[in-house]
Design a protein around this motif. Structure first.
Motif, PDB file in Angstrom:
ATOM      1  N   ARG A 163       0.814  -1.219   0.000  1.00 45.26           N
ATOM      2  CA  ARG A 163       0.000   0.000   0.000  1.00 45.26           C
ATOM      3  C   ARG A 163       0.851   1.275   0.000  1.00 45.26           C
ATOM      4  NH1 ARG A 163      -5.217  -0.160   1.677  1.00 45.26           N
ATOM      5  NH2 ARG A 163      -4.959   1.700   2.969  1.00 45.26           N
ATOM      6  N   HIS A 164       2.079   1.168  -0.422  1.00 41.08           N
ATOM      7  CA  HIS A 164       2.969   2.328  -0.447  1.00 41.08           C
ATOM      8  C   HIS A 164       2.606   3.200  -1.649  1.00 41.08           C
ATOM      9  CE1 HIS A 164       6.675   4.705  -0.628  1.00 41.08           C
ATOM     10  NE2 HIS A 164       6.901   4.330   0.625  1.00 41.08           N
ATOM     11  N   ALA A 165       1.938   4.319  -1.387  1.00 43.75           N
ATOM     12  CA  ALA A 165       1.373   5.131  -2.476  1.00 43.75           C
ATOM     13  C   ALA A 165       2.438   5.685  -3.408  1.00 43.75           C
ATOM     14  CB  ALA A 165       0.538   6.273  -1.892  1.00 43.75           C
ATOM     15  N   ALA A 166       3.552   6.145  -2.860  1.00 41.46           N
ATOM     16  CA  ALA A 166       4.584   6.732  -3.718  1.00 41.46           C
ATOM     17  C   ALA A 166       5.177   5.688  -4.653  1.00 41.46           C
ATOM     18  CB  ALA A 166       5.673   7.372  -2.861  1.00 41.46           C
ATOM     19  N   ALA A 167       5.446   4.493  -4.144  1.00 39.41           N
ATOM     20  CA  ALA A 167       6.004   3.439  -5.004  1.00 39.41           C
ATOM     21  C   ALA A 167       4.988   2.989  -6.054  1.00 39.41           C
ATOM     22  CB  ALA A 167       6.464   2.255  -4.160  1.00 39.41           C
ATOM     23  N   LEU A 168       3.712   2.929  -5.680  1.00 36.40           N
ATOM     24  CA  LEU A 168       2.667   2.603  -6.658  1.00 36.40           C
ATOM     25  C   LEU A 168       2.665   3.629  -7.789  1.00 36.40           C
ATOM     26  CD1 LEU A 168      -0.184   1.664  -4.159  1.00 36.40           C
ATOM     27  CD2 LEU A 168       0.751   0.114  -5.896  1.00 36.40           C
ATOM     28  N   THR A 169       2.752   4.894  -7.414  1.00 33.96           N
ATOM     29  CA  THR A 169       2.744   5.966  -8.409  1.00 33.96           C
ATOM     30  C   THR A 169       4.006   5.938  -9.254  1.00 33.96           C
ATOM     31  OG1 THR A 169       1.400   7.356  -6.954  1.00 33.96           O
ATOM     32  CG2 THR A 169       2.592   8.471  -8.716  1.00 33.96           C
ATOM     33  N   ASN A 170       5.158   5.766  -8.610  1.00 37.43           N
ATOM     34  CA  ASN A 170       6.422   5.767  -9.347  1.00 37.43           C
ATOM     35  C   ASN A 170       6.513   4.594 -10.320  1.00 37.43           C
ATOM     36  OD1 ASN A 170       7.264   8.067  -7.994  1.00 37.43           O
ATOM     37  ND2 ASN A 170       8.363   6.934  -6.421  1.00 37.43           N
ATOM     38  N   LEU A 171       6.108   3.412  -9.869  1.00 31.73           N
ATOM     39  CA  LEU A 171       6.124   2.257 -10.763  1.00 31.73           C
ATOM     40  C   LEU A 171       5.107   2.447 -11.881  1.00 31.73           C
ATOM     41  CD1 LEU A 171       7.152  -0.526 -11.535  1.00 31.73           C
ATOM     42  CD2 LEU A 171       5.501  -1.525  -9.931  1.00 31.73           C
ATOM     43  N   GLY A 172       3.955   3.011 -11.549  1.00 28.61           N
ATOM     44  CA  GLY A 172       2.951   3.287 -12.569  1.00 28.61           C
ATOM     45  C   GLY A 172       3.492   4.190 -13.664  1.00 28.61           C
ATOM     46  N   TYR A 173       4.202   5.244 -13.264  1.00 26.15           N
ATOM     47  CA  TYR A 173       4.733   6.159 -14.284  1.00 26.15           C
ATOM     48  C   TYR A 173       5.791   5.478 -15.145  1.00 26.15           C
ATOM     49  CZ  TYR A 173       6.474  10.210 -16.689  1.00 26.15           C
ATOM     50  OH  TYR A 173       6.847  11.079 -17.690  1.00 26.15           O
ATOM     51  N   LEU A 174       6.623   4.661 -14.526  1.00 25.27           N
ATOM     52  CA  LEU A 174       7.639   3.944 -15.286  1.00 25.27           C
ATOM     53  C   LEU A 174       6.989   3.015 -16.314  1.00 25.27           C
ATOM     54  CD1 LEU A 174      10.844   2.436 -13.729  1.00 25.27           C
ATOM     55  CD2 LEU A 174       9.511   1.139 -15.388  1.00 25.27           C
ATOM     56  N   LEU A 175       5.935   2.315 -15.900  1.00 25.35           N
ATOM     57  CA  LEU A 175       5.234   1.422 -16.830  1.00 25.35           C
ATOM     58  C   LEU A 175       4.559   2.227 -17.946  1.00 25.35           C
ATOM     59  CD1 LEU A 175       3.680  -1.097 -14.290  1.00 25.35           C
ATOM     60  CD2 LEU A 175       5.635  -1.481 -15.805  1.00 25.35           C
ATOM     61  N   TYR A 176       4.027   3.394 -17.592  1.00 26.19           N
ATOM     62  CA  TYR A 176       3.375   4.270 -18.582  1.00 26.19           C
ATOM     63  C   TYR A 176       4.397   4.807 -19.579  1.00 26.19           C
ATOM     64  CZ  TYR A 176       1.731   8.816 -20.318  1.00 26.19           C
ATOM     65  OH  TYR A 176       1.426   9.902 -21.112  1.00 26.19           O
ATOM     66  N   ALA A 177       5.476   5.367 -19.070  1.00 24.68           N
ATOM     67  CA  ALA A 177       6.415   6.092 -19.925  1.00 24.68           C
ATOM     68  C   ALA A 177       7.383   5.183 -20.672  1.00 24.68           C
ATOM     69  CB  ALA A 177       7.209   7.099 -19.076  1.00 24.68           C
ATOM     70  N   VAL A 178       7.815   4.106 -20.041  1.00 23.86           N
ATOM     71  CA  VAL A 178       8.857   3.255 -20.631  1.00 23.86           C
ATOM     72  C   VAL A 178       8.261   2.052 -21.355  1.00 23.86           C
ATOM     73  CG1 VAL A 178      10.901   1.846 -20.152  1.00 23.86           C
ATOM     74  CG2 VAL A 178      10.530   3.991 -18.891  1.00 23.86           C
ATOM     75  N   HIS A 179       7.374   1.333 -20.683  1.00 23.13           N
ATOM     76  CA  HIS A 179       6.846   0.079 -21.240  1.00 23.13           C
ATOM     77  C   HIS A 179       5.537   0.265 -22.020  1.00 23.13           C
ATOM     78  CE1 HIS A 179       9.930  -2.119 -19.162  1.00 23.13           C
ATOM     79  NE2 HIS A 179       9.519  -1.710 -17.974  1.00 23.13           N
ATOM     80  N   LYS A 180       4.940   1.444 -21.904  1.00 23.82           N
ATOM     81  CA  LYS A 180       3.648   1.717 -22.560  1.00 23.82           C
ATOM     82  C   LYS A 180       2.574   0.719 -22.120  1.00 23.82           C
ATOM     83  CE  LYS A 180       6.086   4.701 -24.850  1.00 23.82           C
ATOM     84  NZ  LYS A 180       6.215   6.073 -24.322  1.00 23.82           N
ATOM     85  N   ASP A 181       2.702   0.249 -20.892  1.00 21.70           N
ATOM     86  CA  ASP A 181       1.716  -0.690 -20.338  1.00 21.70           C
ATOM     87  C   ASP A 181       0.664   0.148 -19.614  1.00 21.70           C
ATOM     88  OD1 ASP A 181       0.229  -2.622 -19.075  1.00 21.70           O
ATOM     89  OD2 ASP A 181       1.941  -3.734 -18.282  1.00 21.70           O
ATOM     90  N   TYR A 182      -0.255   0.704 -20.400  1.00 22.95           N
ATOM     91  CA  TYR A 182      -1.204   1.667 -19.864  1.00 22.95           C
ATOM     92  C   TYR A 182      -2.197   1.031 -18.895  1.00 22.95           C
ATOM     93  CZ  TYR A 182       0.726   4.353 -23.745  1.00 22.95           C
ATOM     94  OH  TYR A 182       1.586   4.981 -24.615  1.00 22.95           O
ATOM     95  N   ALA A 183      -2.588  -0.191 -19.162  1.00 26.06           N
ATOM     96  CA  ALA A 183      -3.564  -0.846 -18.282  1.00 26.06           C
ATOM     97  C   ALA A 183      -2.987  -1.056 -16.885  1.00 26.06           C
ATOM     98  CB  ALA A 183      -3.999  -2.177 -18.883  1.00 26.06           C
ATOM     99  N   GLU A 184      -1.766  -1.552 -16.816  1.00 29.62           N
ATOM    100  CA  GLU A 184      -1.149  -1.788 -15.508  1.00 29.62           C
ATOM    101  C   GLU A 184      -0.801  -0.468 -14.822  1.00 29.62           C
ATOM    102  OE1 GLU A 184       0.433  -4.013 -12.227  1.00 29.62           O
ATOM    103  OE2 GLU A 184      -1.149  -4.250 -13.737  1.00 29.62           O
ATOM    104  N   ALA A 185      -0.361   0.514 -15.591  1.00 28.45           N
ATOM    105  CA  ALA A 185      -0.079   1.827 -15.011  1.00 28.45           C
ATOM    106  C   ALA A 185      -1.347   2.417 -14.399  1.00 28.45           C
ATOM    107  CB  ALA A 185       0.478   2.768 -16.081  1.00 28.45           C
ATOM    108  N   GLU A 186      -2.456   2.315 -15.129  1.00 27.39           N
ATOM    109  CA  GLU A 186      -3.718   2.848 -14.602  1.00 27.39           C
ATOM    110  C   GLU A 186      -4.130   2.110 -13.335  1.00 27.39           C
ATOM    111  OE1 GLU A 186      -8.363   3.697 -15.933  1.00 27.39           O
ATOM    112  OE2 GLU A 186      -6.883   3.111 -17.453  1.00 27.39           O
ATOM    113  N   ARG A 187      -3.958   0.809 -13.314  1.00 28.61           N
ATOM    114  CA  ARG A 187      -4.313   0.037 -12.113  1.00 28.61           C
ATOM    115  C   ARG A 187      -3.505   0.503 -10.905  1.00 28.61           C
ATOM    116  NH1 ARG A 187      -2.934  -3.983  -8.855  1.00 28.61           N
ATOM    117  NH2 ARG A 187      -0.854  -4.227  -9.785  1.00 28.61           N
ATOM    118  N   LEU A 188      -2.218   0.733 -11.119  1.00 33.70           N
ATOM    119  CA  LEU A 188      -1.349   1.170 -10.022  1.00 33.70           C
ATOM    120  C   LEU A 188      -1.714   2.574  -9.551  1.00 33.70           C
ATOM    121  CD1 LEU A 188       2.042  -0.244 -11.329  1.00 33.70           C
ATOM    122  CD2 LEU A 188       0.783  -1.037  -9.326  1.00 33.70           C
ATOM    123  N   TYR A 189      -1.981   3.476 -10.488  1.00 33.25           N
ATOM    124  CA  TYR A 189      -2.387   4.828 -10.097  1.00 33.25           C
ATOM    125  C   TYR A 189      -3.677   4.786  -9.279  1.00 33.25           C
ATOM    126  CZ  TYR A 189       0.866   6.779 -13.621  1.00 33.25           C
ATOM    127  OH  TYR A 189       1.963   7.121 -14.361  1.00 33.25           O
TER     128      TYR A 189
END
Length: 239
Positions: free
Chosen positions: A118-144
């Motif tokens: 439940r670490h909000a900052a890590a969820l957000t940071n990993l979400g952005y990495l998945l969004y920006a680098v891997h283009k995994d929008y579904a997983e990024a949205e889930r994490l956000y």
């Protein structure tokens, strides 16, 4: 005041020294005073992870001394490999210093979430990495969305989800709502201010866009992106 009194009675009391340093840094923006306290604490107790994390954060965010900041975080992790603050903050730092190789940042964020899901900052940071680098929008949205569920006022998660909605989903109404929520949570959040200004510019609401660009530029005068956005809006309004 209590921590100052504690240091008067016991000048070498490291926890009070570190706490007072964080007050100086976070609320009074006395960078020199805070740094001096953190360094004094580490002279007295070189393996104090709180002081190391605090100095690393100041050096990263305020001084832009990325090399020494990285050394602080890695010293913490040598002492305690599961220190959540050091894991997350080192991940953020490496995104800045090694933008072409996000593998270690991703590993660090995932380790934080193994320890604390439940670490909000890590969820957000990993979400952005998945969004920006891997283009995994579904997983990024889930994490956000998970980060917002954990911390409804997390401006970074709200802004990042807004950016995803605007760019990947093309849902401008949802993006606008999320940017506004981010700014309500943190009225000085330049990223959300800038993104909302971009959105207004796209919608031809040029007065609103100019107002937000000016606010963002007042907070971050060196932002080339904001300066360019403001200049473009001003040119459009003159036509």
């Amino acid at each position: 005041r209590l921590y100052r009194q504690a240091l008067e009675y016991e000048p070498d009391y490291v926890p009070a020294m570190t706490y007072l340093g964080n007050l100086q840094y976070r609320f009074r923006r006395d960078l020199d005073g805070a740094e001096a306290l953190f360094r004094k604490a580490l002279e007295l107790r070189p393996e104090d992870t709180t002081a190391l994390n605090s100095l690393g954060s100041l050096l990263f965010s305020a001084r832009k001394d990325y090399a020494e900041s990285e050394r602080c975080y890695r010293r913490v992790l040598a002492i305690d490999p599961d220190d959540i603050m050091a894991l997350n903050n080192l991940g953020r730092l490496l995104e800045v210093t090694r933008p072409g190789d996000m593998a270690e940042s991703e590993r660090l964020y995932r380790r934080v979430l193994e320890i604390e899901p439940r670490h909000a900052a890590a969820l957000t940071n990993l979400g952005y990495l998945l969004y920006a680098v891997h283009k995994d929008y579904a997983e990024a949205e889930r994490l956000y969305r998970r980060a917002i569920e954990v911390a409804p006022g997390d401006a970074a998660a709200l802004n990042n989800l807004g950016l995803l909605q605007a760019t990947a989903r093309r849902d401008l109404a949802q993006a606008e709502e999320l940017y506004e929520r981010a700014l309500k949570a943190d009225p000085k959040n330049v990223a959300a201010m800038k993104n909302l200004a971009h959105l207004y510019r796209f919608k031809k609401e040029l007065g609103k866009a100019e107002f937000l660009y000016r606010r963002a530029l007042a907070l971050d005068p060196n932002s080339a992106e904001v300066s360019e956005g403001l200049a473009a809006v001003q040119a459009q309004r003159k036509r």
